[in-house]
Structure formats: structure tokens, C-alpha cells
Design an enzyme around this catalytic site. Structure first.
Site, PDB file in Angstrom:
ATOM      1  CG  HIS A  71      -1.954  -1.075   1.189  1.00 36.15           C
ATOM      2  ND1 HIS A  71      -2.524  -1.610   2.325  1.00 36.15           N
ATOM      3  CD2 HIS A  71      -2.527  -1.755   0.159  1.00 36.15           C
ATOM      4  CE1 HIS A  71      -3.390  -2.549   2.001  1.00 36.15           C
ATOM      5  NE2 HIS A  71      -3.408  -2.648   0.696  1.00 36.15           N
ATOM      6  CG  HIS A  72       4.730   1.604  -2.185  1.00 40.38           C
ATOM      7  ND1 HIS A  72       4.348   0.395  -2.746  1.00 40.38           N
ATOM      8  CD2 HIS A  72       5.337   2.296  -3.183  1.00 40.38           C
ATOM      9  CE1 HIS A  72       4.715   0.371  -4.011  1.00 40.38           C
ATOM     10  NE2 HIS A  72       5.314   1.509  -4.308  1.00 40.38           N
ATOM     11  CE  LYS A  77      -4.392  -1.513 -13.475  1.00 44.97           C
ATOM     12  NZ  LYS A  77      -4.963  -2.830 -13.734  1.00 44.97           N
ATOM     13  CE  LYS A 101       5.796  -8.291 -13.558  1.00 45.90           C
ATOM     14  NZ  LYS A 101       4.681  -9.011 -14.211  1.00 45.90           N
ATOM     15  CG  ASP A 106       9.417   6.120 -12.380  1.00 42.91           C
ATOM     16  OD1 ASP A 106       9.647   5.912 -11.176  1.00 42.91           O
ATOM     17  OD2 ASP A 106      10.310   6.457 -13.189  1.00 42.91           O
ATOM     18  CE  LYS A 113      -1.257 -11.545 -11.645  1.00 45.40           C
ATOM     19  NZ  LYS A 113      -0.687 -10.659 -12.668  1.00 45.40           N
ATOM     20  CB  SER A 369      -3.055  -1.429 -16.900  1.00 42.87           C
ATOM     21  OG  SER A 369      -3.431  -2.641 -17.505  1.00 42.87           O
TER      22      SER A 369
END
Length: 477
Positions: A71-72, A77, A101, A106, A113, A369
Site C-alpha cells: 500500500h505504499h 494494481k 514492476k 514509475d 493480484k 493499464s
């Protein structure tokens, strides 16, 4: 636990341990308290669920997961996969990879997931829809989905269709949510999807390898000329990623000498026409017996053929300690997640093989995405505001050039220059810039800290970016 389940658990634990080993190698180059590094390793939230769905006249209990690794950055995603092999360890591992990733390229997301333990090949479309919609409602109940919370995407066994059902379910349960389109990516264009998403991961693989092949110090170290033209390439896996990567390499002038699938592989030292192979696959159900090619029954043997570039784009752990010393490729591009084990990594490193790691190379999908998510939040398609302006500016510029030079520019060239950027042009431009920038950040860090491999350098880069995010939040002392 049955022997089969024990075997599966062992495979996934091994996969997770691979990530931990790579993380630990990178930790040696990072000056921060050990406990804080451990925090980055762990998954922040694991949601395991069982829900009933009526299939035919029977009630079937479905096992499913959604894991939020970090949650940084928010939202989290990550894709949703449908497979009978789905289990918690696998989903946790893939969520961790998503975190790393996103940090490298960035993209301001934490990693997550999802997975549903079903075989979509043996379930009707009607029942897949029921399961998808019920899964989405379970995520909504526990606040595990939303434009600013957690944004799913396609993965193994899922695609535009399933993402469309997820969006529709989300909107029906939460009507009036102005940013509902951004609750999921990988949607059809008609429902807020972005052009260029399908081929994004494969194109990202192509951009990353192309950039490597333009670097003198890397190419000269393995005795290859600069550029992709004439390079011999082998690709394992002709799913979405492998298929598009193969097409882009073929179009660039590379020679696709072998293609491998589950049932076997085909080989032609003079090169394979990717489009014709795909047509043959559609017509026959297999790539085997393709005209003017040699069949290889054992698909893993294709990995050991002579080539310049090997692209494993299918499963994890396909290159391991038992076959690593037989690999003849000079470059390995990890299009799949975790195709090379840590033991194989060591062997290949001593052989001088350059490995471009998965946590960088297959980040093209999440990058595009991100573009789709931004498009959905802005409620404006890419290119709408500047396309006509650019066309008018180019028209004026061409008129000035023709006036000064007293020459007419050919109609076809003029047409190409005048055309303003389409959405797909802007998406691909953004992806290309992201992959090139990511490559050089990994390379520069590798050189500065004298790190042996690109993989370790990529992990160091990623972890440092995550630490920086936590420090800005005031969480780390």
C-alpha cells in the site's frame, strides 16, 4: 494433502522463494534497517474467499483470492487469473512482482493480484459470467476493488469480456460512481478501454530487448553486432505476450528460428513467418507440422537450440539448474514471470549470458493499464484535444517548407506528416519512453553500484523507490 496438491504447493513455494532470494541479493546494496526491508517483502492484505454459484442444477463452491502486496502507493494494481492451479502462494508471489514492476517503471500503484480456482475451458460462458460477477460483488463487500483502492486487469484465462462483466457489476452495485470506468482496466474500447492494451506486454518486451541490443558494451561483451536485424530469436509460448512479441521481432528484421508451445516446437534455421504459423495454428489446432519446419516433440528442448535471443513467454521455472548449462542463447528476455530459477541464474551468469529480468521486461502491460486508468479518470480519450491542432500546425509548416524549397512534397508523405497522433500512437509512444527510461535506470544503477546482474540492479532500483514512497508518507523513521 494429496500427492498432487503437495506437488503443486511445492512448485508455488519454490516460485515464491525465488522472489525472496532475488530480494535478499538486492538487500545487500541497500542501507536500511532489516525489519523495514522485511515489511516490504510481506503482503499487506490477503483475502481468501469461498462463495456458492449455481451451475446447472447443482451448487458449486468456488475458491478465489485477491492479494494486496503493498500500500505504499494506491490504488493497488494487478490482474485476475482463472486457472485450476490457482492457490494463495502463487497469487501472493504474483502480487509482490506487481509491486516491484510498478516501482521500476514509475507507475504509481501498489502491487496486487487475483485468482479464481476454475478451469475456464470446461465451464460455459454463462457460468463464467456468473462466477465473475459473484467474485466482483465479494470484492466490493470487503472494499477490495475501486478506482482508488484496487484496480484489476486481465491475466491468464481472462480478457476484455471478464473485465467488462467486472465493470458492469461494479456500476450496478455502486450506481452514480463518476469514476466507475477506472475500477478495472483491460476493458473493450467501447467501455473505456485503451487502444494498444492487448499487445502492450509483448511490445514492452520488444522495446526492452531492442534497447539492450543498441548498447555497445552489452553487445560487444557477447560478440554480437548492434541492433536486432538478423538476430536469431526463439520464443516459448504463443499466448498474448509471446504472439505479439514474436510479431514485433519479426517485423524488426529479427529471424524467428523456433516457436514453442505446449504440444511441442517448430524450427527453421532460415526463419519462420509468424503470421503464417498463427494461421496454421488456427486451422489445425497446433503449431506442429508447419510447412518447411522441423517438429520438436519436447517443447523444453527448443530452449536449448542455437540462437542469439531466447524469450520464455509461458511458465515459471522453465530454465533451471538441470538445463541451464545447455542453454546456447546469449540473451534471455524474461517475458514470463520467473522463467529462470536463482540456481539457473548463477549458472547462466558464469556462462556470460545476459538476462533481462521479468520485473522490468514484462511491465508493458501494467504501464498501458495505467494509461487506461488515467484516461478513465480524465473522461477524455487520448489525442482528442490536440489532434486537430497538431494537424493544422503541421499543415502550416509544410506550406512554409514547400514555399522556401520550391518543391512539392509527395502526397503520401504529406498525408503521413499531416496526420495528428491517434490514441494508439500516443499509448505506444508513452510505453516506448517508459521501457527505454526503465532500462537505463537499471543500467546506470548497475554501473554505479557495480552490481553483477541486471536482475539484482532492477530489484535494488525497485526497493529504493518503494522505500522513498514510504519515507514520504512518514511511515519509515
Amino acid at each position: 494433502m494429496s500427492k498432487k496438491n503437495k506437488s503443486q504447493a511445492g512448485t508455488y513455494n519454490s516460485f515464491f522463494s525465488c522472489i525472496e532470494k532475488n530480494f535478499d541479493k538486492a538487500a545487500r546494496f541497500i542501507s536500511i534497517e532489516k525489519g523495514l526491508l522485511e515489511q516490504i517483502k510481506y503482503c499487506n492484505a490477503v483475502y481468501r474467499m469461498h462463495f456458492p454459484v449455481k451451475i446447472g442444477k447443482k451448487i458449486k463452491v468456488i475458491e478465489a483470492y485477491r492479494v494486496q502486496h503493498s500500500h505504499h502507493k494506491l490504488p493497488c494494481k494487478g490482474g485476475i487469473r482463472y486457472s485450476i492451479k490457482v492457490n494463495q502462494d502463487e497469487i501472493m508471489t504474483l502480487a509482490a512482482l506487481m509491486t516491484y514492476k510498478c516501482a521500476i517503471v514509475d507507475v504509481p500503484f501498489g502491487g496486487s493480484k487475483g485468482g479464481i480456482k476454475i478451469d475456464p475451458q470446461n465451464i460455459s460462458v454463462e457460468n463464467i459470467e456468473k462466477i465473475t460477477r459473484r467474485y466482483t460483488s465479494e470484492l466490493i463487500k470487503k472494499n477490495f476493488i475501486g478506482p482508488g483502492i484496487d484496480v484489476p486487469a486481465p491475466d491468464y484465462g481472462t480478457g476484455e469480456r471478464e473485465m467488462s462483466w467486472i465493470f458492469d457489476t461494479f456500476l450496478s452495485i455502486l450506481p452514480g460512481e463518476v469514476d466507475a470506468l477506472a475500477c478495472v482496466t483491460g476493458k473493450p474500447i467501447s467501455q473505456g478501454g485503451v487502444r494498444g492494451r492487448k499487445e502492450a506486454t509483448g511490445l514492452g518486451v520488444f522495446y526492452g530487448i531492442r534497447e539492450l541490443c543498441c548498447m555497445k558494451e552489452y553487445m560487444f561483451s557477447i560478440g554480437l553486432d548492434l541492433g536486432l536485424d538478423g538476430k536469431k530469436v526463439i520464443i516459448q509460448g504463443l499466448g498474448n505476450v509471446g504472439y505479439h512479441a514474436a510479431n514485433f521481432f519479426y517485423e524488426s528484421g529479427a529471424i524467428i528460428v523456433a516457436l514453442a508451445e505446449r504440444e511441442g516446437a517448430i524450427y527453421n534455421k532460415k526463419g519462420l513467418n509468424v503470421s503464417k504459423v498463427i494461421l496454421h495454428l488456427k486451422n489445425t489446432g497446433s503449431i506442429l507440422n508447419f510447412p518447411e519446419s522441423k517438429n520438436i516433440k519436447n517443447t523444453e528442448k527448443a530452449l536449448e537450440l542455437e540462437c542469439d535471443i531466447l524469450i520464455p513467454a509461458a511458465l515459471e521455472n522453465v530454465i533451471h539448474k538441470n538445463n541451464a548449462n545447455r542453454i546456447k542463447a546469449k540473451i534471455i528476455g524474461e517475458a514470463a514471470n520467473g522463467p529462470v530459477t536463482p540456481e539457473a541464474d548463477e549458472i547462466l551468469g558464469k556462462m556470460g549470458v545476459i538476462i533481462v529480468p521479468d520485473i522490468y521486461l514484462n511491465a508493458g502491460g501494467v504501464t498501458v493499464s495505467y494509461f487506461e486508468w488515467l484516461k478513465n479518470l480524465s473522461h477524455v480519450r487520448y489525442g482528442r484535444m490536440e489532434k486537430r491542432f497538431n494537424e493544422n500546425m503541421n499543415f502550416d509548416l509544410l506550406q512554409v517548407i514547400e514555399t522556401i524549397s520550391h518543391k512539392k512534397i509527395p502526397k503520401e508523405k504529406k498525408k503521413n506528416i499531416l496526420r495528428g497522433p491517434r490514441e494508439i500512437d500516443l499509448v505506444r509512444s508513452g510505453l516506448e519512453d517508459t521501457m527505454i527510461s526503465g532500462f537505463h535506470k537499471i543500467h546506470d544503477l548497475k554501473k554505479t553500484l557495480k552490481i553483477e546482474t541486471m536482475r539484482t540492479s532492477a530489484f535494488v532500483l525497485s526497493i529504493n523507490k518503494i522505500i522513498d514512497s514510504y519515507e514520504k508518507l512518514g511511515i519509515f523513521p
